[in-house]
Write a protein that holds these residues in place. Sequence first.
Motif, PDB file in Angstrom:
ATOM      1  N   ILE A 109      35.580  37.399  46.365  1.00 37.33           N
ATOM      2  CA  ILE A 109      36.378  38.052  45.475  1.00 37.33           C
ATOM      3  C   ILE A 109      37.112  37.290  44.387  1.00 37.33           C
ATOM      4  O   ILE A 109      37.332  37.604  43.065  1.00 37.33           O
ATOM      5  N   ARG A 110      37.486  36.010  44.811  1.00 34.17           N
ATOM      6  CA  ARG A 110      37.981  35.145  43.988  1.00 34.17           C
ATOM      7  C   ARG A 110      37.126  34.842  42.766  1.00 34.17           C
ATOM      8  O   ARG A 110      37.370  34.504  41.656  1.00 34.17           O
ATOM      9  N   LYS A 111      35.786  34.739  43.167  1.00 35.13           N
ATOM     10  CA  LYS A 111      34.700  34.214  42.218  1.00 35.13           C
ATOM     11  C   LYS A 111      34.505  35.480  41.280  1.00 35.13           C
ATOM     12  O   LYS A 111      34.456  35.218  39.975  1.00 35.13           O
ATOM     13  N   LYS A 112      34.467  36.462  41.821  1.00 37.35           N
ATOM     14  CA  LYS A 112      34.457  37.640  41.086  1.00 37.35           C
ATOM     15  C   LYS A 112      35.604  37.889  39.957  1.00 37.35           C
ATOM     16  O   LYS A 112      35.236  38.133  38.879  1.00 37.35           O
ATOM     17  N   ALA A 113      36.700  37.597  40.439  1.00 35.12           N
ATOM     18  CA  ALA A 113      37.946  37.628  39.354  1.00 35.12           C
ATOM     19  C   ALA A 113      37.860  36.790  38.526  1.00 35.12           C
ATOM     20  O   ALA A 113      38.207  36.899  37.079  1.00 35.12           O
ATOM     21  N   GLU A 114      37.263  35.435  38.682  1.00 36.21           N
ATOM     22  CA  GLU A 114      37.305  34.288  37.905  1.00 36.21           C
ATOM     23  C   GLU A 114      36.243  34.623  36.779  1.00 36.21           C
ATOM     24  O   GLU A 114      36.417  34.312  35.549  1.00 36.21           O
ATOM     25  N   SER A 115      35.051  35.230  37.227  1.00 34.79           N
ATOM     26  CA  SER A 115      33.937  35.460  36.212  1.00 34.79           C
ATOM     27  C   SER A 115      34.525  36.553  35.079  1.00 34.79           C
ATOM     28  O   SER A 115      33.575  36.560  34.044  1.00 34.79           O
ATOM     29  N   VAL A 116      35.433  37.215  35.129  1.00 34.99           N
ATOM     30  CA  VAL A 116      36.101  38.005  34.367  1.00 34.99           C
ATOM     31  C   VAL A 116      36.506  37.410  32.905  1.00 34.99           C
ATOM     32  O   VAL A 116      36.484  37.870  31.919  1.00 34.99           O
ATOM     33  N   PHE A 117      36.852  36.163  33.189  1.00 31.63           N
ATOM     34  CA  PHE A 117      37.590  35.480  32.173  1.00 31.63           C
ATOM     35  C   PHE A 117      36.635  34.220  31.654  1.00 31.63           C
ATOM     36  O   PHE A 117      35.820  33.638  32.601  1.00 31.63           O
ATOM     37  N   TYR A 118      36.945  33.798  30.499  1.00 30.53           N
ATOM     38  CA  TYR A 118      36.016  32.545  30.151  1.00 30.53           C
ATOM     39  C   TYR A 118      36.526  31.372  30.916  1.00 30.53           C
ATOM     40  O   TYR A 118      35.798  30.410  31.399  1.00 30.53           O
ATOM     41  N   ASP A 119      38.040  31.227  30.844  1.00 31.47           N
ATOM     42  CA  ASP A 119      38.649  30.119  31.548  1.00 31.47           C
ATOM     43  C   ASP A 119      39.194  30.841  32.821  1.00 31.47           C
ATOM     44  O   ASP A 119      39.985  31.731  33.018  1.00 31.47           O
ATOM     45  N   PRO A 120      38.365  30.272  34.099  1.00 30.82           N
ATOM     46  CA  PRO A 120      38.524  30.886  35.252  1.00 30.82           C
ATOM     47  C   PRO A 120      40.273  30.739  35.955  1.00 30.82           C
ATOM     48  O   PRO A 120      40.584  31.450  36.592  1.00 30.82           O
ATOM     49  N   LYS A 121      40.983  29.834  35.217  1.00 29.32           N
ATOM     50  CA  LYS A 121      42.237  29.493  35.440  1.00 29.32           C
ATOM     51  C   LYS A 121      43.198  30.770  35.505  1.00 29.32           C
ATOM     52  O   LYS A 121      44.264  31.030  35.883  1.00 29.32           O
ATOM     53  N   VAL A 122      42.608  31.659  34.436  1.00 23.84           N
ATOM     54  CA  VAL A 122      43.363  33.016  34.217  1.00 23.84           C
ATOM     55  C   VAL A 122      43.626  34.017  35.128  1.00 23.84           C
ATOM     56  O   VAL A 122      44.375  34.381  35.355  1.00 23.84           O
ATOM     57  N   ALA A 123      42.691  33.634  36.069  1.00 24.28           N
ATOM     58  CA  ALA A 123      42.383  34.480  37.374  1.00 24.28           C
ATOM     59  C   ALA A 123      43.506  33.861  38.330  1.00 24.28           C
ATOM     60  O   ALA A 123      43.060  33.088  39.229  1.00 24.28           O
ATOM     61  N   THR A 124      44.767  34.181  38.192  1.00 17.46           N
ATOM     62  CA  THR A 124      45.762  33.725  39.017  1.00 17.46           C
ATOM     63  C   THR A 124      45.592  34.124  40.548  1.00 17.46           C
ATOM     64  O   THR A 124      45.051  34.960  40.759  1.00 17.46           O
ATOM     65  N   LYS A 125      46.265  33.766  41.552  1.00 12.78           N
ATOM     66  CA  LYS A 125      46.194  33.869  42.968  1.00 12.78           C
ATOM     67  C   LYS A 125      46.788  35.464  42.999  1.00 12.78           C
ATOM     68  O   LYS A 125      46.106  36.337  43.672  1.00 12.78           O
ATOM     69  N   GLU A 126      47.709  35.847  42.212  1.00 14.44           N
ATOM     70  CA  GLU A 126      48.124  37.057  42.192  1.00 14.44           C
ATOM     71  C   GLU A 126      47.123  38.112  41.651  1.00 14.44           C
ATOM     72  O   GLU A 126      47.077  39.223  42.234  1.00 14.44           O
ATOM     73  N   ILE A 127      46.377  37.721  40.786  1.00 16.18           N
ATOM     74  CA  ILE A 127      45.406  38.609  40.108  1.00 16.18           C
ATOM     75  C   ILE A 127      44.245  38.671  41.200  1.00 16.18           C
ATOM     76  O   ILE A 127      43.948  39.932  41.826  1.00 16.18           O
ATOM     77  N   VAL A 128      43.982  37.728  41.850  1.00 16.84           N
ATOM     78  CA  VAL A 128      42.828  37.659  43.169  1.00 16.84           C
ATOM     79  C   VAL A 128      43.381  38.343  44.025  1.00 16.84           C
ATOM     80  O   VAL A 128      42.537  39.298  44.885  1.00 16.84           O
ATOM     81  N   ASP A 129      44.626  38.238  44.512  1.00 16.96           N
ATOM     82  CA  ASP A 129      45.331  38.930  45.709  1.00 16.96           C
ATOM     83  C   ASP A 129      45.269  40.390  45.543  1.00 16.96           C
ATOM     84  O   ASP A 129      44.937  41.127  46.671  1.00 16.96           O
ATOM     85  N   GLU A 130      45.523  40.707  44.326  1.00 13.23           N
ATOM     86  CA  GLU A 130      45.638  42.342  43.866  1.00 13.23           C
ATOM     87  C   GLU A 130      44.203  42.852  44.327  1.00 13.23           C
ATOM     88  O   GLU A 130      44.026  44.001  44.708  1.00 13.23           O
ATOM     89  N   VAL A 131      43.130  42.402  43.522  1.00 16.79           N
ATOM     90  CA  VAL A 131      41.862  42.697  43.906  1.00 16.79           C
ATOM     91  C   VAL A 131      41.445  42.639  45.157  1.00 16.79           C
ATOM     92  O   VAL A 131      40.722  43.855  45.852  1.00 16.79           O
TER      93      VAL A 131
END
Length: 254
Positions: free
Chosen positions: A137-159
């Motif tokens: 799920i972390r990798k999926k969330a990061e793939s939404v953005f060009y810069d994976p750092k935008v996918a914060t832990k808070e975003i990953v936790d929510e998904v």
Amino acid sequence: MEHDLRREGKYTYYEAGEGTPIIILHGLMGGLSNFEGVANYFSDKGYKIVIPELPIYTQNILKTNVKAFAKYVKDFITYKGFDRVIMMGNSLGGHIALYHAKMYPEKMLGLIITGSSGLYESAMGDSYPRRGDYEYIRKKAESVFYDPKVATKEIVDEVFNMANDRIKLIKTLTIAKSAIRHNMANDLPKMHVPTCVIWGKNDNVTPPDVAEEFHKLLPNSALYWIDKCGHAAMMEHPDEFNELMMDWLQKSHL
């Protein structure tokens, strides 16, 4: 932003500024805070920013579809006493905004879509979240953005929490199927609301050719690109997004 929500009857929403109303619709995984940059910028520029929480996980399963959400938004606009509005949506929110423009053109002054579903069958994700697999799920969330750092832990936790909630997962799948069913390719050429299409050049979820197709099919549209940008342009490049949106609003006299 979440602390400033108003709760009135069946509606929960954020509101700031005074002027022409801009209704902002979030996506399937998108919280209201995703639009903080847009809200802060435009609420100081003569616009009233209103971001309703869509009842994605709380509505009856029979009303968990694009058409029912578009009607929910129309009822909310009526409740707020707005005559006509500018509407903006990202991802599923863009699809709902488009469907609203199709059903209720008399309510629309203008439309802004970014990373919108509505044309592309895989826009809701080509593989659905796997329960219990945080790394996936972390990798999926990061793939939404060009810069994976935008996918914060808070975003990953929510998904992750959504994927591990059986009811939410069922509703997510229901909405995904509804988005495919409500393909808008045949509707768009008949829709004349002024439309601004802002797209990330590196969007993996709704690739750039989807933006080209929206621009081609919508008779009154303008297309803007943001480089080094994924599926949520207003999060990844808020300043550039705001400037492009403002440029279009001014050119469209909205």
